[in-house]
Design a protein around this motif. Structure first.
Motif, PDB file in Angstrom:
ATOM      1  N   GLU A 101       3.018   4.213   0.896  1.00  0.00           N
ATOM      2  CA  GLU A 101       3.473   4.772   2.169  1.00  0.00           C
ATOM      3  C   GLU A 101       4.191   6.092   1.939  1.00  0.00           C
ATOM      4  O   GLU A 101       5.246   6.147   1.320  1.00  0.00           O
ATOM      5  N   ARG A 154      -2.737   5.737  14.232  1.00  0.00           N
ATOM      6  CA  ARG A 154      -1.613   4.862  13.878  1.00  0.00           C
ATOM      7  C   ARG A 154      -1.012   5.277  12.530  1.00  0.00           C
ATOM      8  O   ARG A 154       0.182   5.113  12.303  1.00  0.00           O
ATOM      9  N   PRO A 161       2.678  -2.574   6.338  1.00  0.00           N
ATOM     10  CA  PRO A 161       2.486  -2.010   7.678  1.00  0.00           C
ATOM     11  C   PRO A 161       1.145  -1.332   7.905  1.00  0.00           C
ATOM     12  O   PRO A 161       0.708  -1.208   9.045  1.00  0.00           O
ATOM     13  N   PRO A 209      -5.784   1.589   4.526  1.00  0.00           N
ATOM     14  CA  PRO A 209      -6.919   1.550   5.450  1.00  0.00           C
ATOM     15  C   PRO A 209      -8.022   2.447   4.875  1.00  0.00           C
ATOM     16  O   PRO A 209      -7.809   3.649   4.688  1.00  0.00           O
ATOM     17  N   HIS A 260      -1.527  -2.590   7.268  1.00  0.00           N
ATOM     18  CA  HIS A 260      -2.461  -3.662   7.617  1.00  0.00           C
ATOM     19  C   HIS A 260      -1.942  -4.559   8.742  1.00  0.00           C
ATOM     20  O   HIS A 260      -2.663  -5.450   9.194  1.00  0.00           O
ATOM     21  N   GLN A 261      -0.684  -4.368   9.128  1.00  0.00           N
ATOM     22  CA  GLN A 261      -0.076  -5.266  10.113  1.00  0.00           C
ATOM     23  C   GLN A 261      -0.217  -4.704  11.516  1.00  0.00           C
ATOM     24  O   GLN A 261       0.337  -3.651  11.841  1.00  0.00           O
ATOM     25  N   PRO A 262      -0.941  -5.402  12.383  1.00  0.00           N
ATOM     26  CA  PRO A 262      -1.100  -4.895  13.738  1.00  0.00           C
ATOM     27  C   PRO A 262       0.216  -4.956  14.514  1.00  0.00           C
ATOM     28  O   PRO A 262       0.974  -5.909  14.381  1.00  0.00           O
ATOM     29  N   LEU A 298       2.819   6.026  11.614  1.00  0.00           N
ATOM     30  CA  LEU A 298       3.460   5.307  10.503  1.00  0.00           C
ATOM     31  C   LEU A 298       3.977   6.277   9.443  1.00  0.00           C
ATOM     32  O   LEU A 298       5.034   6.068   8.851  1.00  0.00           O
ATOM     33  N   HIS A 300       0.875  -1.173   0.000  1.00  0.00           N
ATOM     34  CA  HIS A 300       0.000   0.000   0.000  1.00  0.00           C
ATOM     35  C   HIS A 300       0.910   1.220   0.000  1.00  0.00           C
ATOM     36  O   HIS A 300       2.038   1.150   0.487  1.00  0.00           O
TER      37      HIS A 300
END
Lengths: 678, 678
Positions: free
Chosen positions: A103, A452, B477, A116, B479-481, A456, A101
């Motif tokens: 970033e 989050r 990341p 998301p 999607h990664q908890p 990130l 995805h």
């Protein structure tokens, strides 16, 4: 550009995207195949310079349906961003510049991190707010320094998420006509046909929000319609625009129009027939015809000329408006004004006790005149969060008579998640924006998805999170955070401050304002706290420090926020009982963890049992303490002092736990929790 | 009932509410003053029995704007629920039955816990879904056992929150004509006039969702209009209804129509003039005229007759339809069917490795035929969460041809927060509903607001949370908890399972299905894991247990989920290096914490250094371990095995940390982390 060349460019974008997914055997080919024509038509209209991705007057492109990132990477590569064909071949591989995805922090040209669902379109609202605020602040009748647009693509998933409803409703209210969104209406989501769960009338909904809407029936092919829609959107004086773009997911694939093409690589024979269908060599991968290469190169050159012109305009501006010009140059360089820290108040123990939310209000009121890049608001809790500085004008569309676009106070409405994503968008705009949003600490949780992503994406936004414990009293357990600090402290790259007094509040804001890549949450009390002997902005800036130093203490109490002064009073009681207790204030784990081990061990040394005291979940405190006094249950509705007594967070209650800690560890060798094996 | 008596009843409700806030000098008088007439008109129409609050065919009333709870408490008191005048006088005091926001678990007659805005109306959608499913399952052409309605009041704040958009869009899609919502359009929120942030056309938006809408111009006074609106709403065959009720916040107060009356007690002189205005004695508090008392008493008696009739109907039903009847009686008694646990699969180490999400699918497929009360769905990730059992019909309105109301699979769309609140509503309906919702673990965070309310309200819902770590691989990341398990584990009364293999998955579901008051999150892998020697449903049901027992171990590794088998392989390596390591699987902290201390100390004893291994945030693990191997940073996009190698979560990487742990603690006396001072 000829129609044939357009078509060839589009096929190139499509096939580069398919080849990425094919090489990885993982990813989402459906959206890029469906959206390539519209993306091409939009990017042709956009102003940006791939060699200067920070140019403040660039148009922004947001792929809110971030799973379609192969499309974005294809465009970034073709337009000459710092992304090579080799990077495309490494799609979704560890360490690549082309993650699964988009970033923002790691991929040049990606404006915001998406994936998301619903975040991207909400970030776009933030970018549009920032552009309006920036333009209204610096444009002059004879100088248009800022007139950029925000283009966003979004899918059905983004529209189903509540965060997009929140942000879109606000965008309509704010009349953000610099925002142009394309809804990829392909009628497919992961569960299949959208008619299983999503049958609302999206266009009517957006009209209800106050958006202008346009419908394009043939999004797979009709480039002219896309171009005309952009013209029309740009001509609307007082509304954001939603363009419904009817497309075919996986256009050209044997599985087009089905969810089979959404999230898995196409089969080999499907890729072959697709390349043949588009007139490409089926044996070739990552092919870029020369005329396509040349076209994109030319386009970039033209855009670079536009930026060069803009730079000249800026130079003339600085000459004619030296005050604004210098301020602008400073902001664009990412520097804070000299001496800004002098505006941070400091306190002595004799100063009047106050709620830390009130002390926060003082900091904001002091900083706002000094920092033009400081803007913020509240999710409909202004009077509780105390987030509005004296004379802070409202950010409102001039037409509604309530404020102006150069205003710096944003009325977010009761929309925490939308606010979080909008804050991220404002920070992503650039121009050194430092922006904050207020709500109760407990309701920062509503915005978890955005918080989050701040961390990130390295976006230095600030949450003013008041009512930070059971100390809020009567509103009761629905409003009293228990797990919230544990949750936030477990997020990497997030500073979570819980200041104990005025100096610590100033330290928290100092950290937030100076931050360029770490978001901050500042948890603040509703109730009053005293100013502590031994606190200072300098001390607190280490994230943790000794407030009461003892020679050979029997126990050290480490605490945060409103419990620090309770612990201090407990220590006075313990002294009478012959127990020597030290006191450590730990307002921010994240900052404390960055201090040298020698400093940290001087604060929390070997040989002394350490008791942590915080009136929220104990979870995570064992990182710094041997024993934890905290809550493992929800709070209650009642007067704050009554609730504190009920949970025994009183000087007596703390002293009791401290005495038990001393007793328990007597004669046992004790290692600091900071001393670890690896 | 005469108009005068109606008016007197309304004045009584208003003044009882004002007196509560006045006694507490805290609370929200504005909404009760504005909403009392509509509430009175609605409650007059409702069927319910205050002496049997569990009656399954009662109408439900949801106060989504929960801050107005004084209104609700006044009604509950007047209608003879187990709430006394003394309780009203204790409004917002510690230990009272009248907390600052309505709490379902603690206040008789409160259907769901509200206060956090947007939750109540979304719970109402869940209640309406449950009623439809229940009615479609048990009603017969000659027996209508279920035909109740859900009434919800909501304010502007609820409408601004995205969660209500999600739930309302789904309610329109599902054609839930048993849902009647009243929007308290009083044009005031905490920040003042709603026009500062909320200028959308709400009625047009709800029409776009597929709702029927009605507008009442004079909500302060026009009881007939409210009654007629209810009639009209009930007559609509295929749509939920939103009634716009124009009211005056704080009606009658000197500050009516301003936000000054929203969230603070009225001044003493204002209370006096209000009582005088309504014809009450200004010196009297908590007054209830006798004729009002009598009226409510009569109303309850009539309602009790209706329930008695219903009980007779049920008895006849059981006679005529013994199979359904017995099932229904079992469900209403809250019992699970005999032998249901036999449907839980168990595994041997020789069974084929599988992803725990796949093992979860098997459990669901096995349980669905056995448990008619088991229903669930996914937030548009059905094929990823594997939440749909074989032959599980879809819950859809019959008219759309995609399913039926007796279906048990809910297509939630991409609406995690709405799903969470709807799940709470389904659980709150009663009839032993066990309901689950699927999404990626990372996106449970989108629903944080609803998850903490499940826990606070003791609603036993289950999250099927797949893709539970960096092991999901390429999605990266976003999607990664990382922080997610720490967050959830810090919530009181929440079971957070992370099973390591097939038996542990069965144990997790056993715990979830048996639960009557604790919600569950079951975190599941995308990638395959082996079935472990030593695991069993019985062992795992303790929440933590020893998998590899060693005599005098040098170190114990405690782990969860996909890292348990990696740790097992590390132990084999350590053995070769002469290090004896034990292995503990800890699938659920919450369940483990409830075991006797002696058992827990047998698993994590004194005298041995303990190393925890989990590929998410280390935060909180120090509760069970001396050393923590975990992540303090975000993940990455790549193939899962590559990412595991990158973060050194391999047998070698774990063995290395274990060896360092042994080395570090050599010669040091070691206390189990479970041994604490208090």
């Amino acid at each position: 550009m000829s129609k044939d060349l357009d078509q060839l460019a589009i096929s190139t974008i499509r096939l580069l995207s398919v080849d990425q997914v094919d090489a990885a055997q993982s990813g989402h080919p459906g959206a890029p195949l469906g959206l390539a024509p519209a993306a091409h038509a939009v990017w042709k209209r956009m102003r940006f310079n791939p060699k200067n991705t920070d140019w403040i007057n660039r148009d922004r492109f947001i792929l809110s349906n971030g799973h379609g990132c192969a499309l974005l990477y294809s465009l970034l590569f073709l337009y000459g961003y710092d992304l090579s064909i080799q990077d495309l071949k490494q799609f979704r591989q560890l360490g690549s510049k082309t993650p699964g995805h988009p970033e923002a922090h790691d991929v040049p040209g990606v404006e915001v991190t998406t994936g998301p669902l619903g975040q991207g379109i909400s970030n776009a609202v933030g970018l549009a707010i920032a552009q309006k605020q920036f333009a209204a602040t610096y444009n002059k009748p004879d100088f248009t320094l800022s007139d950029s647009f925000v283009y966003a693509f979004l899918g059905d998933g983004c529209l189903m998420e509540g965060i997009s409803s929140e942000a879109s409703s606000l965008a309509g209210h704010l009349q953000l006509n610099n925002l142009i969104a394309f809804w990829d209406d392909n009628r497919i989501s992961i569960d299949g046909d959208t008619n299983v769960a999503f049958t609302e009338d999206v266009i009517a909904r957006y009209k209800a929000y106050g958006w202008h809407t346009i419908e394009i029936a043939h999004g797979d092919t009709d480039l002219d319609a896309v171009s005309k829609a952009v013209d029309e959107a740009k001509s609307i004086p007082d509304k954001p625009t939603l363009i419904r773009l009817t497309t075919t997911i996986g256009f050209g694939s044997l599985q087009q129009g089905t969810h089979g093409v959404h999230g898995a690589a196409l089969k080999a024979d499907d890729v072959r027939q697709l390349k043949e269908k588009f007139g490409f060599n089926p044996d070739e991968h990552f092919a870029v015809p020369n005329e396509v290469k040349d076209y994109f190169h030319e386009h970039v050159k033209e855009n670079q000329k536009i930026e060069a012109e803009w730079n000249k305009t800026l130079a003339s501006y600085v000459e004619k408006y030296p005050k604004e010009g210098k301020e602008l140059q400073r902001r664009l360089s990412g520097k804070l004004p000299d001496g800004w820290k002098d505006a941070l108040p400091s306190y002595k123990p004799s100063d009047k006790a106050a709620a830390t939310r009130k002390l926060s209000e003082t900091v904001l009121s002091n900083l706002l005149p000094v920092l033009p890049e400081l803007i913020g608001g509240s999710a409909d809790l202004t009077g509780s969060n105390l987030t509005k500085g004296t004379d802070q004008a409202e950010f409102q569309p001039p037409a509604n008579g309530l404020g102006k676009f150069s205003g710096r106070y944003i009325r977010y409405g009761v929309r925490e998640h939308g606010m979080g994503a909008i804050m991220n968008g404002i920070a992503a705009f650039g121009a050194n924006y430092k922006n904050y949003g207020g709500t109760f600490l407990n309701f920062v949780s509503y915005a978890s998805g955005a918080v989050r992503l701040s961390a990130l994406s390295h976006l230095p936004v600030t949450w003013v999170a008041t009512h930070d414990s059971i100390g809020l009293g009567e509103d009761g357990p629905t409003h009293q955070p228990i797990e919230t600090l544990a949750h936030l402290r477990a997020i990497p790259n997030l500073s979570v401050w819980r200041p104990a007094d005025g100096n610590e509040v100033s330290a928290a804001y100092q950290s937030a304002i100076e931050s360029t890549s770490t978001p901050h949450v500042i948890a603040l009390t509703r109730q009053g706290v005293p100013h502590l002997e031994g606190s200072s902005i300098e001390n607190a800036s280490k994230g943790g420090y000794t407030l009461i130093k003892q020679d050979k203490p029997d126990v050290i109490i480490v605490s945060s926020g409103s419990e620090v002064s309770i612990s201090r009073d407990a220590i006075a009681q313990l002294e009478k009982a012959g127990i020597k207790a030290g006191l450590v204030s730990l307002p921010d784990f994240h900052t404390f963890d960055k201090q040298p081990q020698s400093y940290r061990l001087s604060v929390l040394p070997d040989g002394v049992p350490i008791l942590s005291v915080e009136v929220l979940s104990r979870f995570g405190w064992s990182k710094y303490s041997h024993e934890q006094f905290g809550l493992d249950h929800f709070g209650a509705s009642g007067k704050a002092p009554d609730i504190y007594k009920w949970v025994e967070f009183t000087p007596e209650g703390v002293a009791d736990r401290a005495a038990k800690t001393v007793q328990f560890y007597k004669g046992k060798p004790i290692l600091s929790p900071l001393n670890t094996a690896f």
